[in-house]
Design a protein around this motif. Structure first.
Motif, PDB file in Angstrom:
ATOM      1  N   GLN A  91      49.406 103.140  77.209  1.00 23.01           N
ATOM      2  CA  GLN A  91      48.047 103.398  77.671  1.00 23.01           C
ATOM      3  C   GLN A  91      47.122 102.244  77.267  1.00 23.01           C
ATOM      4  OE1 GLN A  91      46.676 107.171  76.277  1.00 23.01           O
ATOM      5  NE2 GLN A  91      46.259 107.846  78.358  1.00 23.01           N
ATOM      6  N   GLN A  92      47.312 101.825  76.004  1.00 19.94           N
ATOM      7  CA  GLN A  92      46.502 100.721  75.489  1.00 19.94           C
ATOM      8  C   GLN A  92      46.698  99.483  76.354  1.00 19.94           C
ATOM      9  OE1 GLN A  92      44.312 101.031  72.991  1.00 19.94           O
ATOM     10  NE2 GLN A  92      43.668  98.968  73.554  1.00 19.94           N
ATOM     11  N   ASP A 106      44.058  97.594  78.531  1.00 23.25           N
ATOM     12  CA  ASP A 106      43.783  96.160  78.357  1.00 23.25           C
ATOM     13  C   ASP A 106      43.869  95.446  79.702  1.00 23.25           C
ATOM     14  OD1 ASP A 106      43.475  96.575  75.737  1.00 23.25           O
ATOM     15  OD2 ASP A 106      45.327  95.548  75.088  1.00 23.25           O
ATOM     16  N   LEU A 107      44.953  95.792  80.421  1.00 27.82           N
ATOM     17  CA  LEU A 107      45.205  95.145  81.698  1.00 27.82           C
ATOM     18  C   LEU A 107      44.071  95.443  82.666  1.00 27.82           C
ATOM     19  CD1 LEU A 107      47.652  93.463  82.564  1.00 27.82           C
ATOM     20  CD2 LEU A 107      48.337  95.413  83.953  1.00 27.82           C
ATOM     21  N   GLU A 108      43.692  96.740  82.717  1.00 27.51           N
ATOM     22  CA  GLU A 108      42.620  97.148  83.617  1.00 27.51           C
ATOM     23  C   GLU A 108      41.329  96.410  83.283  1.00 27.51           C
ATOM     24  OE1 GLU A 108      42.378 101.366  83.398  1.00 27.51           O
ATOM     25  OE2 GLU A 108      43.994 101.636  84.870  1.00 27.51           O
ATOM     26  N   GLN A 109      41.076  96.321  81.961  1.00 19.92           N
ATOM     27  CA  GLN A 109      39.856  95.624  81.546  1.00 19.92           C
ATOM     28  C   GLN A 109      39.881  94.176  81.996  1.00 19.92           C
ATOM     29  OE1 GLN A 109      39.611  96.297  77.386  1.00 19.92           O
ATOM     30  NE2 GLN A 109      38.328  98.132  77.601  1.00 19.92           N
ATOM     31  N   ALA A 160      37.366  92.500  84.509  1.00 23.99           N
ATOM     32  CA  ALA A 160      36.560  91.344  84.105  1.00 23.99           C
ATOM     33  C   ALA A 160      36.751  90.188  85.096  1.00 23.99           C
ATOM     34  CB  ALA A 160      36.948  90.896  82.700  1.00 23.99           C
ATOM     35  N   ARG A 161      38.021  89.993  85.464  1.00 24.03           N
ATOM     36  CA  ARG A 161      38.340  88.898  86.388  1.00 24.03           C
ATOM     37  C   ARG A 161      37.699  89.165  87.759  1.00 24.03           C
ATOM     38  NH1 ARG A 161      38.801  84.327  86.552  1.00 24.03           N
ATOM     39  NH2 ARG A 161      40.341  83.151  87.714  1.00 24.03           N
TER      40      ARG A 161
END
Ligand SMILES: Nc1ncnc2c1ncn2[C@@H]1O[C@H](COP(=O)(O)OP(=O)(O)OP(=O)(O)O)[C@@H](O)[C@H]1O
Ligand SMILES: [Mg+2]
Length: 467
Positions: free
Chosen positions: A155-156, A160-163, A167-168
């Motif tokens: 999940q973390q 992280d990936l989603e964030q 952001a990108r």
């Protein structure tokens, strides 16, 4: 905790005969047997060798069976070992007390060998199953914990990936936005410059010859008047001229000529006056083509724009004339950039004309195509409404109206920049607002709101916050 290969039964009794009888029976049944002759020694023994089950006599010298049981149950190491009390047949109080202390069962003296064995076997089996279940349970718990940990890690990771993706994406859309803005600015200044240059060029080229004509018509008028007077005089003095003169007078229809020539001249004069008026508005339109904020009469700007668009309002082979209604309020002079505002009027009125042309080319309209321009003052703003009775704008188009490069017109006809440029001019350069009201099928209304006093960027932010 482990399951022993052989099941050890600890017998605690102070009477050696009892120990002997029970040991024999249990060994015969395949159990391993340990013995203790008092509660104290039983407690010591279990410390270093845990039995599978304890047979515990109630009546013993020293601490006795109940106390031994209590201590065994109080010790986490030994609390799970099943205890079977041994008690006299008649003593039902003891049986109840033993069970309440945590014993699993009781057997009565004198012993019935088969019963003792049966009870011991049942409890040993239960105990072993219990131990196995507990072991499995621990294993399962560990597995669950591992899975939970893995899931949390996943999940973390996903988070992280989603964030990072978000952001990108944000960065990219920001970049795209900046790029589009820059492009709009470029095209805007180019469009404005080109239009301004073109109009100024035409105005300049036409201005001089028109001035010759206009100025000379006056003289021509006078000369022709003088000539006509002269001819009149000739006719009076020589009522019977020579034949060839007589003939020419007839051929040229002198009477009509004398009557028509002044009319012709005055219509030429009107035409020339009109041309110079148009040239003047061309020059006005382009003269303001500077970024400076000036004190401006917006009605003049609208009228100049209309003059440039006049030919598009006229009747065409395939389309009726467009009726223009002006409902001008009492507008004060406005601090704004006239050239840019003219461009806004140009974009919005052109769109209205496009919409009306499209409506009549669809052939489904019966009402007279009309553009209404309404101006008014609202608090510290002037409000200009440009309203057409064209086909209106569907909801999904309305949402994208002000997007750069959004157009519904065929390729090569619209760039899709008119409204986005106008929006930028009204909103960002003047701190005003531009909005569209339209019900599909019922035409469109564009509302331009411009502050009468020009606000600096920071004043614009403050005024927005107040609204
Ligand atoms: N008065 C109107 N009635 C109906 N549709 C309109 C009206 N004004 C604008 N639109 C719609 O909004 C779209 C975007 O208008 P905009 O002026 O930005 O671009 P355009 O007219 O297509 O192209 P350009 O003005 O750059 O030549 C138009 O293509 C049209 O679909
Ligand atoms: Mg347009």
């Amino acid at each position: 905790m482990h399951i022993q290969d052989t099941n050890v039964i600890l017998i605690v009794d102070d009477i050696p005969t009892n120990l002997e009888v029970l040991s024999e029976a249990l060994i015969d049944a395949g159990f391993e047997v340990a013995v203790a002759t008092s509660g104290e020694s039983a407690l010591k023994q279990v410390e270093y060798d845990l039995p599978t089950l304890i047979l515990l006599d109630v009546m013993m010298p020293g601490i006795g069976g109940f106390e031994t049981c209590r201590q065994l149950k109080a010790n986490p190491k030994t609390k799970d070992i099943p205890i079977i009390f041994m008690t006299a047949l008649s003593d039902s109080v003891d049986k109840v007390k033993g069970l309440s202390l945590g014993a699993v069962d009781y057997i009565t003296k004198p012993f019935q060998q088969a019963e003792v064995l049966a009870r011991v076997q049942v409890h040993v089996q239960l105990r072993n199953i219990g131990v196995a279940l507990e072991k499995q349970n621990i294993h399962l718990k560990q597995e669950i914990e591992q899975r939970i940990a893995a899931e949390a890690a996943l999940q973390q990771l996903t988070q992280d990936l989603e964030q990072r993706v978000a952001a990108r994406t944000e960065e990219l859309s920001q970049a795209l936005h900046t790029l589009q803005n820059a492009q709009v600015q470029l095209v805007q200044s180019e469009k404005l410059a080109t239009l301004g240059q073109l109009v100024a060029g035409i105005a300049h080229e036409i201005n001089n010859p028109v001035n010759f004509i206009y100025a000379n018509i006056h003289h021509a008028n006078k000369y022709i008047h003088d000539l006509l007077v002269l001819i009149q005089l000739y006719l009076e003095r020589y009522p019977h001229p020579a034949d060839d003169i007589e003939k020419t007078i007839k051929d040229v229809d002198l009477e009509f000529l004398i009557e028509d020539l002044p009319k012709l001249l005055s219509s030429m004069e009107m035409g020339a006056a009109r041309i110079s008026e148009i040239v003047k508005s061309f020059r006005n339109f382009s003269r303001h083509d500077e970024a400076d904020i000036k004190i401006v009469d917006l009605h003049e700007g609208i009228d100049n724009t209309l003059k440039i668009l006049e030919h598009r309002l006229k009747k065409k082979v395939d389309a009726p004339a467009i009726r223009l209604l002006k409902k001008y309020g009492n507008l004060p002079m406005v601090e704004c950039c006239a050239g840019k505002m003219n461009q806004v009027f140009m974009n919005i009125i052109s769109n209205a004309i496009d919409a009306l042309e499209e409506a009549s080319s669809n052939g489904e309209r019966l009402i007279e195509p009309t553009i209404l321009i309404h101006t008014d003052v609202e608090a510290e703003y002037v409000v200009i409404r440009i309203i057409d009775n064209g086909l209106g704008i569907p909801q999904d188009v309305q949402q994208r109206l002000f997007d750069p490069f959004f157009t519904t017109k065929p390729a090569g006809k619209g760039t899709g920049l008119g409204l986005s440029i106008s929006y930028q001019i009204v909103k960002e350069q003047h701190g005003g607002s531009l909005l569209c009201i339209s019900n599909p099928g019922k035409g469109a209304e564009f509302v331009i709101k411009i502050p009468i006093k020009h606000l600096s960027q920071s004043e614009q932010v403050l005024s927005l916050a107040r609204q």
